[in-house]
Design an enzyme around this catalytic site. Structure first.
Site, PDB file in Angstrom:
ATOM      1  N   ARG A 192     -12.817   0.958  -4.209  1.00 33.46           N
ATOM      2  CA  ARG A 192     -12.236   0.778  -2.871  1.00 33.46           C
ATOM      3  C   ARG A 192     -11.585   2.083  -2.435  1.00 33.46           C
ATOM      4  O   ARG A 192     -11.498   2.390  -1.253  1.00 33.46           O
ATOM      5  CB  ARG A 192     -11.202  -0.354  -2.877  1.00 33.46           C
ATOM      6  N   CYS A 217       0.842  -1.201   0.000  1.00 30.61           N
ATOM      7  CA  CYS A 217       0.000   0.000   0.000  1.00 30.61           C
ATOM      8  C   CYS A 217       0.876   1.248   0.000  1.00 30.61           C
ATOM      9  O   CYS A 217       1.761   1.388   0.843  1.00 30.61           O
ATOM     10  CB  CYS A 217      -0.910   0.011   1.224  1.00 30.61           C
TER      11      CYS A 217
END
Length: 485
Positions: free
Chosen positions: A406, A307
């Site tokens: 998302r 991430c």
């Protein structure tokens, strides 16, 4: 506005602690590590024997991973970077893997050709098919019946017409007795009118004995969870027919539109709904007071190994910090909502720290992506095996487009994840064993016999970067370093 308004932002800045910043303080050990119990709740209504949940990423969790984790006492969350139909098929495979009674039975009719029947057996990886005519059971077709048979023949020519059956309410022991007495492998369940309502197989019976600690649903099948978007009510409704837990899958749940969409969705489904991701006391407080019965909180923003949200946006909530924040809100409101610490887990020590901070379970991506059961591609580089691993905000994952929402709309033009390769570790069972042994040892050092003990008894010690270096092997040439040299 006071003259020191902006300077106060520095003076009042909270420290966002990460797993690298702390270690567990030693406690008085009252049990040996092998006696430490790590059973826990993953949601308000569901318990597990081990506190490990796999991340809903398309290189981590599909049906094979979800089945393996549930069999060993954990839980897999099926990713949503696919069509609704594909995700439902994954869920059905999980439910069929060890169900006492298979409800969604694959059937044929007497007029089906043997070629078509063989295709169904191969597609669904099964060795027999009940034969129905207008929903009534009229026979059964097994692998032995079709072996070397003419593919153009009809099922009616080869099926077994005299079928041993059972009625609803049959117990496991009664089913075993019938399977043994008649030397059969499949036991159809019929209602009073002869309609097929389910199927018991000897394969599932054997598997139930092999995995006594499996995480199961109310009917004895494997527990199954699936990721959803709060804005995709159609997907949620379809999955609600098969799964036990729905996991809202957005990077930043504390958003007005996400909140309102989730409110509507939670009223439309029967499955337990996990809320996330959140990272602050205020987000948890609002979810506790304004949402109807969230089943669990998924906590942590920007800590995952793939991430890049925090790096790109300079915004985030590291998993350890977020877990403490949310755990305090849950405790203050006496909400009893389990916390899933999501992101940044590198090993059993991080798991122990996350649990000590108030989590009930941890969600893992990187470590499970290395396993045989993960759907990522296997690659050999320089004689070593690696598996593909990518973030759901990475360019290639976003190219599939199913999970674009998302991340918030402004971020859609901005990758918030990376992709690469992680070392292959073999079957997930061996990884789980290592994690469990390490977690039990860590809890033993902290003087905790259970996870609730760890919540109450554990203390953190701050550690500097020099302290972390000293706590690692040092002043020695390791074999791995000689290989790199």
């Amino acid at each position: 506005m006071p003259e020191s308004y902006f300077r106060d932002k520095f003076r009042n800045a909270m420290i966002a602690m990460t797993f690298r910043d702390v270690i567990l303080s030693l406690g008085r050990a009252e049990v040996e590590p092998e006696d430490v119990r790590v059973h826990t709740r993953v949601t308000k209504g569901r318990e597990m024997k081990i506190p490990f949940v796999s991340s809903p990423m398309d290189t981590v969790t599909e049906s094979e991973m979800a089945i393996a984790l549930a069999r060993h006492g954990g839980l897999g969350v099926l990713h949503r970077n696919c069509t609704v139909e594909e995700q439902c098929e994954m869920a059905k495979r999980v439910k069929k893997a060890e169900a006492l009674i298979i409800r969604d039975v694959v059937t044929v009719t007497p007029s089906t050709t043997i070629a078509e029947a063989l295709g169904l057996m191969q597609k669904h990886e099964i060795s027999g098919l009940p034969v129905v005519d207008r929903d009534r059971l009229v026979g059964i077709l097994t692998g032995r019946d079709v072996r070397f048979a003419d593919p153009s023949l009809k099922v009616d020519n080869l099926m077994t017409r005299k079928v041993i059956t059972a009625r609803e309410g049959i117990t496991i022991e009664e089913a075993k007795e019938l399977l043994h007495t008649y030397r059969i492998e499949k036991l159809p369940i019929i209602d009073v009118d002869g309609r097929l309502s389910g199927l018991i197989t000897i394969k599932d019976m054997i598997l139930r004995g092999r995995f006594p600690d499996a995480t199961r649903d109310d009917e004895g099948g494997l527990l199954c969870a699936a990721a959803i978007s709060p804005f995709d009510l159609h997907r949620a409704r379809e999955l609600d027919r098969y799964v036990d837990i729905l996991v809202i899958d957005v990077a930043h749940f504390h958003n007005v539109k996400v909140f309102e969409a989730s409110k509507r969705l939670m009223k439309e489904v029967n499955a337990e709904v996990v809320v996330g991701n959140i990272g602050t006391f205020k987000a948890a407080e609002e979810a506790i007071t304004k949402l109807e019965n969230p089943a669990a909180f998924r906590v942590g923003i920007g800590s995952g190994s793939i991430c890049s949200t925090t790096m790109v946006t300079r915004a985030g909530a590291p998993t350890l910090f977020a877990t403490c924040e949310v755990a305090d809100a849950v405790r203050q409101y006496r909400a009893g909502i389990p916390i899933i610490a999501d992101g940044g887990i590198r090993g059993p020590g991080d798991i122990a720290v996350a649990l000590a901070a108030g989590a009930s379970t941890v969600m893992i991506g990187n470590l499970f992506a290395r396993c045989k059961e993960a759907p990522g591609t296997l690659l050999t580089i320089g004689g070593r095996h690696y598996k593909q691993y990518r973030g759901m905000g990475s360019p290639s994952a976003r190219a599939k487009r199913y999970a674009l929402d998302r991340y918030s709309t402004p971020a859609k033009g901005l990758p918030e994840g990376v992709e690469g390769w992680v070392p292959y570790k073999g079957e997930v069972a061996s990884v789980l064993q290592e994690l469990l042994a390490g977690l039990q040892a860590a809890m033993g050092y902290a003087g905790a016999a259970t996870i609730s003990d760890l919540w109450e008894k554990s203390m953190f010690l701050m550690i500097s970067q020099y302290g972390e270096a000293e706590a690692s092997p040092h002043d020695i040439l390791l074999p791995s370093e000689t290989e790199r040299a």
